[in-house]
Design a protein around this motif. Structure first.
Motif, mmCIF file in Angstrom:
data_model
loop_
_atom_site.group_PDB
_atom_site.id
_atom_site.type_symbol
_atom_site.label_atom_id
_atom_site.label_comp_id
_atom_site.label_asym_id
_atom_site.label_seq_id
_atom_site.Cartn_x
_atom_site.Cartn_y
_atom_site.Cartn_z
ATOM 1 N N LEU A 1 0.846 -1.197 0.000
ATOM 2 C CA LEU A 1 0.000 0.000 0.000
ATOM 3 C C LEU A 1 0.880 1.246 0.000
ATOM 4 N N ALA A 2 0.321 2.328 -0.509
ATOM 5 C CA ALA A 2 0.976 3.632 -0.350
ATOM 6 C C ALA A 2 -0.070 4.625 0.121
ATOM 7 N N VAL A 3 0.375 5.553 0.961
ATOM 8 C CA VAL A 3 -0.501 6.625 1.421
ATOM 9 C C VAL A 3 0.167 7.954 1.095
ATOM 10 N N ILE A 4 -0.599 8.855 0.496
ATOM 11 C CA ILE A 4 -0.145 10.238 0.376
ATOM 12 C C ILE A 4 -0.959 11.036 1.385
ATOM 13 N N ASN A 5 -0.268 11.634 2.356
ATOM 14 C CA ASN A 5 -0.944 12.465 3.348
ATOM 15 C C ASN A 5 -0.718 13.921 2.949
ATOM 16 N N ALA A 6 -1.745 14.516 2.341
ATOM 17 C CA ALA A 6 -1.613 15.846 1.757
ATOM 18 C C ALA A 6 -2.116 16.905 2.731
ATOM 19 N N GLY A 7 -1.227 17.318 3.626
ATOM 20 C CA GLY A 7 -1.564 18.350 4.610
ATOM 21 C C GLY A 7 -0.618 19.529 4.431
ATOM 22 N N THR A 8 -0.084 20.036 5.544
ATOM 23 C CA THR A 8 0.903 21.119 5.452
ATOM 24 C C THR A 8 2.071 20.659 4.593
ATOM 25 N N ALA A 9 2.564 19.473 4.928
ATOM 26 C CA ALA A 9 3.513 18.794 4.038
ATOM 27 C C ALA A 9 2.742 17.723 3.274
ATOM 28 N N THR A 10 3.274 17.319 2.130
ATOM 29 C CA THR A 10 2.741 16.138 1.461
ATOM 30 C C THR A 10 3.722 15.015 1.767
ATOM 31 N N THR A 11 3.246 14.007 2.483
ATOM 32 C CA THR A 11 4.149 12.890 2.778
ATOM 33 C C THR A 11 3.689 11.652 2.025
ATOM 34 N N VAL A 12 4.637 10.808 1.722
ATOM 35 C CA VAL A 12 4.335 9.539 1.068
ATOM 36 C C VAL A 12 4.773 8.427 2.010
ATOM 37 N N GLU A 13 3.891 7.474 2.242
ATOM 38 C CA GLU A 13 4.206 6.327 3.101
ATOM 39 C C GLU A 13 4.077 5.052 2.278
ATOM 40 N N ASP B 1 -0.608 -1.986 -4.533
ATOM 41 C CA ASP B 1 -1.928 -2.560 -4.816
ATOM 42 C C ASP B 1 -3.017 -1.501 -4.637
ATOM 43 N N ASN B 2 -2.848 -0.648 -3.636
ATOM 44 C CA ASN B 2 -3.821 0.409 -3.373
ATOM 45 C C ASN B 2 -3.081 1.674 -2.961
ATOM 46 N N LEU B 3 -3.539 2.790 -3.502
ATOM 47 C CA LEU B 3 -2.955 4.089 -3.140
ATOM 48 C C LEU B 3 -4.043 4.933 -2.503
ATOM 49 N N ILE B 4 -3.788 5.363 -1.284
ATOM 50 C CA ILE B 4 -4.794 6.103 -0.518
ATOM 51 C C ILE B 4 -4.296 7.539 -0.344
ATOM 52 N N ILE B 5 -5.194 8.506 -0.534
ATOM 53 C CA ILE B 5 -4.823 9.908 -0.336
ATOM 54 C C ILE B 5 -5.638 10.467 0.822
ATOM 55 N N CYS B 6 -4.970 11.069 1.786
ATOM 56 C CA CYS B 6 -5.696 11.656 2.918
ATOM 57 C C CYS B 6 -5.186 13.065 3.182
ATOM 58 N N GLY B 7 -5.793 13.743 4.167
ATOM 59 C CA GLY B 7 -5.364 15.094 4.549
ATOM 60 C C GLY B 7 -6.233 16.174 3.917
ATOM 61 N N GLY B 8 -6.026 17.399 4.380
ATOM 62 C CA GLY B 8 -6.852 18.541 3.975
ATOM 63 C C GLY B 8 -6.800 18.852 2.490
ATOM 64 N N ASN B 9 -5.712 18.448 1.820
ATOM 65 C CA ASN B 9 -5.613 18.695 0.368
ATOM 66 C C ASN B 9 -5.927 17.448 -0.458
ATOM 67 N N ALA B 10 -6.486 16.418 0.168
ATOM 68 C CA ALA B 10 -6.709 15.140 -0.541
ATOM 69 C C ALA B 10 -7.559 15.324 -1.795
ATOM 70 N N ASN B 11 -8.563 16.192 -1.697
ATOM 71 C CA ASN B 11 -9.463 16.324 -2.856
ATOM 72 C C ASN B 11 -8.786 16.981 -4.055
ATOM 73 N N GLN B 12 -7.641 17.600 -3.827
ATOM 74 C CA GLN B 12 -6.899 18.170 -4.964
ATOM 75 C C GLN B 12 -6.250 17.077 -5.813
ATOM 76 N N PHE B 13 -6.360 15.830 -5.365
ATOM 77 C CA PHE B 13 -5.849 14.697 -6.138
ATOM 78 C C PHE B 13 -6.977 13.983 -6.880
ATOM 79 N N ALA B 14 -8.185 14.541 -6.783
ATOM 80 C CA ALA B 14 -9.329 13.892 -7.436
ATOM 81 C C ALA B 14 -9.224 14.018 -8.955
ATOM 82 N N ASN B 15 -10.080 13.347 -9.663
ATOM 83 C CA ASN B 15 -10.148 13.391 -11.131
ATOM 84 C C ASN B 15 -8.890 12.888 -11.825
ATOM 85 N N MET B 16 -8.233 11.923 -11.222
ATOM 86 C CA MET B 16 -7.062 11.348 -11.889
ATOM 87 C C MET B 16 -7.464 10.056 -12.585
#
Ligand SMILES: Nc1ncnc2c1ncn2[C@@H]1O[C@H](COP(=O)(O)OP(=O)(O)O)[C@@H](O)[C@H]1O
Ligand SMILES: CC(C)(COP(=O)(O)O)[C@@H](O)C(=O)NCCC(=O)O
Length: 240
Positions: free
Chosen positions: A120-132, A202-217
């Motif tokens: 899995l990967a997580v992008i946490n799109a907040g003050t920083a954008t982190t990738v886990e 297998d799955n990429l999850i986007i979270c955080g206050g800016n998560a919706n800026q990753f929509a429409n991909m």
């Protein structure tokens, strides 16, 4: 009036503090504040909703107002990596686990609890954008990038930019606004595509206050802005 069976979960990020009152796993109240709005007046006028309640805290930012807020609760448990290891058998390969932002570990655990597939990967799109990057029960490591708002702010020294609507339909910006909008959208899109290509997740999850800026991909992603609060909710039933 407070309900003493309430548990509060608190996520103190660098830009905003998120608070939820829970009855069991049900959210009965939700408060999201930019830090300057968490004033002593706010805490004083709301103290009866926190009073005698227990709280679970995750924090990567500390402010005087947070210290004041926490004194209102009967008991506060602050999440750390040992608690997560002990209760979920979920670990990190960070050289010094104490250096890893606890929000990053919680987002990773949250993804693990939601999806069964190993990688899995997580992008946490907040003050920083982190990738886990996560493999089975292990946080393998990741990346830290300046967040969307920080990137936009860095284009101007004296002026706060307006909040942009990131629309992938615009391919080539023809004015400053659209150039910034397109630049940010493509940067986010590029990050997603690079992660999928490089790490075969297998799955990429986007979270955080800016998560919706990753929509429409075009790429298949899961947008779960409040993943960290969902994870804290699950933790609350184990820890309290
Ligand atoms: N309603 C909203 N729509 C779009 N962006 C938002 C909204 N609310 C907050 N943001 C953005 O979310 C970011 C903060 O996200 P958050 O996950 O709370 O960060 P942190 O945990 O670092 O405090 C800021 O860049 C802010 O501009
Ligand atoms: C990278 C972060 C600044 C992200 O914070 P956020 O954007 O969620 O407020 C935070 O997780 C942090 O301070 N981490 C410590 C350094 C690290 O994780 O390596």
């Amino acid at each position: 009036m407070n309900d003493q069976s309430s548990v509060w979960i608190i996520d103190a990020g660098n830009t905003r503090i998120k608070l939820r009152e829970l009855h069991g796993e049900r959210t009965v109240r939700s408060i999201v504040l930019y830090w300057p709005l968490l004033t002593s007046e706010f805490i004083e006028s709301n103290k009866n909703i926190f009073n005698k309640c227990r709280a679970i805290l995750t924090k990567v930012a500390s402010h005087h107002s947070l210290t004041l807020l926490l004194t209102q609760f009967e008991k506060v448990i602050e999440i750390n990596h040992q608690l997560i290891k002990q209760h979920f058998g979920f670990n990190t390969e960070y050289i010094d686990p104490n250096q890893l932002g606890i929000d990053r570990l919680l987002a990773s655990l949250g993804a693990r609890l939601l999806f069964e597939s190993p990688n899995l990967a997580v992008i946490n799109a907040g003050t920083a954008t982190t990738v886990e990057l996560i493999n089975n029960q292990t946080h393998k490591g990741g990346m830290i990038i300046a967040g969307n708002q920080l990137m936009l702010n860095s284009l101007f020294t004296a002026q706060q930019l307006p909040k942009l609507n990131v629309d992938r339909a615009i391919k080539i910006g023809k004015d400053s606004y659209n150039c910034m909008q397109t630049g940010l959208a493509f940067m986010n899109q590029g990050l997603v595509l690079a992660i999928v290509k490089e790490y075969k997740v297998d799955n990429l999850i986007i979270c955080g206050g800016n998560a919706n800026q990753f929509a429409n991909m075009d790429t298949s992603i899961h947008i779960i802005p409040d993943l960290i609060m969902q994870t804290l909710t699950k933790l609350s039933t184990r820890l309290l």
